[in-house]
Design a protein around this motif. Sequence first.
Motif, PDB file in Angstrom:
ATOM      1  N   LEU A 172       0.809  -1.185   0.164  1.00 30.80           N
ATOM      2  CA  LEU A 172       0.147   0.125  -0.207  1.00 30.80           C
ATOM      3  C   LEU A 172       1.057   1.074  -0.071  1.00 30.80           C
ATOM      4  CD1 LEU A 172      -2.835  -0.965   2.180  1.00 30.80           C
ATOM      5  CD2 LEU A 172      -3.292  -0.616  -0.146  1.00 30.80           C
ATOM      6  N   ALA A 173       2.533   1.514   0.339  1.00 32.60           N
ATOM      7  CA  ALA A 173       2.965   2.026   0.524  1.00 32.60           C
ATOM      8  C   ALA A 173       3.361   2.537  -0.893  1.00 32.60           C
ATOM      9  CB  ALA A 173       4.422   1.840   1.564  1.00 32.60           C
ATOM     10  N   ALA A 174       3.382   1.363  -1.689  1.00 31.91           N
ATOM     11  CA  ALA A 174       4.311   1.780  -3.008  1.00 31.91           C
ATOM     12  C   ALA A 174       3.172   1.986  -3.682  1.00 31.91           C
ATOM     13  CB  ALA A 174       4.917   0.689  -3.111  1.00 31.91           C
ATOM     14  N   GLY A 175       2.174   1.462  -3.719  1.00 34.70           N
ATOM     15  CA  GLY A 175       0.791   1.953  -4.360  1.00 34.70           C
ATOM     16  C   GLY A 175       0.832   0.762  -5.303  1.00 34.70           C
ATOM     17  N   GLY A 176      -0.159   1.572  -6.373  1.00 29.58           N
ATOM     18  CA  GLY A 176      -0.290   0.636  -7.361  1.00 29.58           C
ATOM     19  C   GLY A 176      -1.688  -0.075  -7.333  1.00 29.58           C
ATOM     20  N   THR A 177      -1.951  -0.812  -8.376  1.00 34.51           N
ATOM     21  CA  THR A 177      -3.716  -1.139  -9.143  1.00 34.51           C
ATOM     22  C   THR A 177      -3.879  -2.368  -8.078  1.00 34.51           C
ATOM     23  OG1 THR A 177      -2.408  -2.977 -10.667  1.00 34.51           O
ATOM     24  CG2 THR A 177      -3.384  -0.394 -11.685  1.00 34.51           C
ATOM     25  N   VAL A 178      -5.133  -2.455  -7.423  1.00 34.39           N
ATOM     26  CA  VAL A 178      -5.789  -3.669  -7.150  1.00 34.39           C
ATOM     27  C   VAL A 178      -7.185  -4.689  -6.903  1.00 34.39           C
ATOM     28  CG1 VAL A 178      -7.553  -3.754  -4.966  1.00 34.39           C
ATOM     29  CG2 VAL A 178      -5.809  -1.751  -4.848  1.00 34.39           C
ATOM     30  N   ALA A 179      -6.420  -5.844  -6.964  1.00 34.63           N
ATOM     31  CA  ALA A 179      -7.340  -6.845  -7.543  1.00 34.63           C
ATOM     32  C   ALA A 179      -8.999  -5.915  -7.403  1.00 34.63           C
ATOM     33  CB  ALA A 179      -6.847  -7.984  -6.663  1.00 34.63           C
ATOM     34  N   SER A 180      -9.622  -6.664  -8.081  1.00 37.82           N
ATOM     35  CA  SER A 180     -11.652  -6.104  -7.989  1.00 37.82           C
ATOM     36  C   SER A 180     -11.683  -7.579  -7.217  1.00 37.82           C
ATOM     37  CB  SER A 180     -11.779  -6.137  -9.645  1.00 37.82           C
ATOM     38  OG  SER A 180     -11.813  -7.036 -10.624  1.00 37.82           O
ATOM     39  N   ALA A 181     -12.715  -6.664  -6.734  1.00 35.61           N
ATOM     40  CA  ALA A 181     -13.712  -8.030  -5.480  1.00 35.61           C
ATOM     41  C   ALA A 181     -14.327  -8.799  -6.729  1.00 35.61           C
ATOM     42  CB  ALA A 181     -14.713  -7.159  -4.981  1.00 35.61           C
ATOM     43  N   ALA A 182     -14.438 -10.299  -6.084  1.00 33.53           N
ATOM     44  CA  ALA A 182     -14.812 -11.296  -6.691  1.00 33.53           C
ATOM     45  C   ALA A 182     -16.718 -10.984  -6.381  1.00 33.53           C
ATOM     46  CB  ALA A 182     -14.305 -12.728  -5.790  1.00 33.53           C
ATOM     47  N   VAL A 183     -17.407 -11.519  -7.588  1.00 32.17           N
ATOM     48  CA  VAL A 183     -18.695 -10.963  -8.160  1.00 32.17           C
ATOM     49  C   VAL A 183     -19.844 -12.400  -8.375  1.00 32.17           C
ATOM     50  CG1 VAL A 183     -20.145  -9.825  -9.960  1.00 32.17           C
ATOM     51  CG2 VAL A 183     -17.752  -8.620  -9.719  1.00 32.17           C
ATOM     52  N   ALA A 184     -20.152 -12.978  -6.816  1.00 34.41           N
ATOM     53  CA  ALA A 184     -20.900 -14.172  -7.870  1.00 34.41           C
ATOM     54  C   ALA A 184     -21.843 -14.088  -7.941  1.00 34.41           C
ATOM     55  CB  ALA A 184     -21.641 -14.497  -5.633  1.00 34.41           C
ATOM     56  N   ALA A 185     -22.131 -15.273  -8.933  1.00 32.05           N
ATOM     57  CA  ALA A 185     -23.243 -15.263 -10.005  1.00 32.05           C
ATOM     58  C   ALA A 185     -24.924 -14.680  -9.726  1.00 32.05           C
ATOM     59  CB  ALA A 185     -24.000 -16.780 -10.331  1.00 32.05           C
TER      60      ALA A 185
END
Lengths: 367, 164
Positions: A133-146
């Motif tokens: 988090l200190a380095a920053g960057g992209t975040v994986a998106s949340a899982a989405v249920a069917a």
Amino acid sequence: MYVAVKGGEQAILNSWRLLAEQRRGDTRAPELTLAQIRGQLGLAVDRVMAEGSLYDPELAALAIKQAQGDVIEAVFLLRAYRTTLPRLGVSLPIDTGAMRLQRRISATYKDVPGGQVLGATYDYTQRLLDFQLAAGGTVASAAVAASALPAAPRITEIMGSEGLLAAETPAADDPAPRDLTREPLEFPANRALRLQNLARGDEGFLLALGYSTQRGYANTHPFAGEIRQGTVSVEVVPEELGFAIEIGEIAVTECQMVNQFAGSATQPPQFTRGYGLVFGACERKAMAMALVDRSLRAEELGEAVTAPAQMQEFVLYHSDNVEASGFVQHLKLPHYVDFQSELELVRKLRARYAAAQPKSTDTAEAA
Amino acid sequence: MSILAQADINVLETACSPLNVLTELTCAQWQWLRSPETGLIMVRGRAGGTGVQFNLGEVPVTRCALRLQRDSHLSANGGAVGSTIGVAYVQGRNVRHAELAARLDALLQEPASCERIHTHVIEPLAAAQAARRDAAARKAAATKVEFYTLAREAQTPGNTGEEP
């Protein structure tokens, strides 16, 4: 004698300028935007809305920015703002049973209808500082249920159907609650007034009081029957229409604590409840509120009032952090004359004390 | 009214911009009955979710009401004859949001414009709102716990209570 003292205007003006400069911080770093605060400091925004007792994420973000992240100062700013607006009316009671759930857990039933839904929680994080988090960057998106989460019944309804849990029903005429923001607090305060006070009370204060009940200062044996967090619609009945319309939605956290109750001459043994309801995602506060709500019901449930968390006046008079902060911090204001009089008094007492001492080697100074 | 109140103001503006919705919004004869005003609504809850009412906290609301004058230049006495009243109560402090919602509320009561507004404004807004709620509910659903047990008995919630 009251002596008016003037002066300090220039010092105050310069103090404001210094404050503004310090608030801005290092100008080589970009300035915070309200959207960033709303989006990335969401739990701070929620806390300021809850204790500021005003559901407006944008204003709460502004207050946090203006207060340099001092949450209690931000709460004060929001409370001050709300006094500038007229009261247009009241909403219908929100229906937390119809909440669009983001999180819903029960510590009393594993296989509960609707399931255990963790949502976004720090509960299962390892509390290790995350240097990514200190380095920053992209975040994986949340899982989405069917499929979407269905609405789930409150767990208290399941228990209530067996008579194991005291029912929560309003009086026959469903009276409108009195409002702490419009009339002074009087004792004994009924449950509606207490819940209003706790809902806007300081999280730290309620947390400590709730904790004290668990450690034995009041005996409540709590279980977290259900915690649910999500959004509910706000409905009002405008005077010009005469029927209910939805005006928007708010995020809330609700906690139903289930507590032992031995029963009485007129009631069989059953569980009783403590209730917490707070603006935003403020789970710790909702839980603490539910503990304190239950401990404040001691008298009505025929329990001995022995601990601070059971004492209405102690709890309700000290829960508000704007009032508490104001009274503690007023000590910074000039008390020159007050102090001068106390100084005179102490000098006189010391002189009397010195005079009463046996005349040997005279060690008392004459001040 | 619910859909208009809960719409994002930018989405609402965009929905109003195409076709003749905007023209209708601006060209019709409007008269303020109550110009936009921001104030507070006290939100109430119930103890235990179902018990006594209590005051939870306030929410800013902007309201307004206006009269849509229909063919007012043809009507000799003008006034209430041939007029429709639009009302808006909208969470937040956005005056423009309340104004648009009230105008649309009036136009929705007019047979001449009702269908057009429904198709071009209400339906897309409702769909966007439903999609937003569905996405949030599906993300939450992905965090639902699936317990693994060796033998899963069919039990009612009443007898599965466990010590924490």
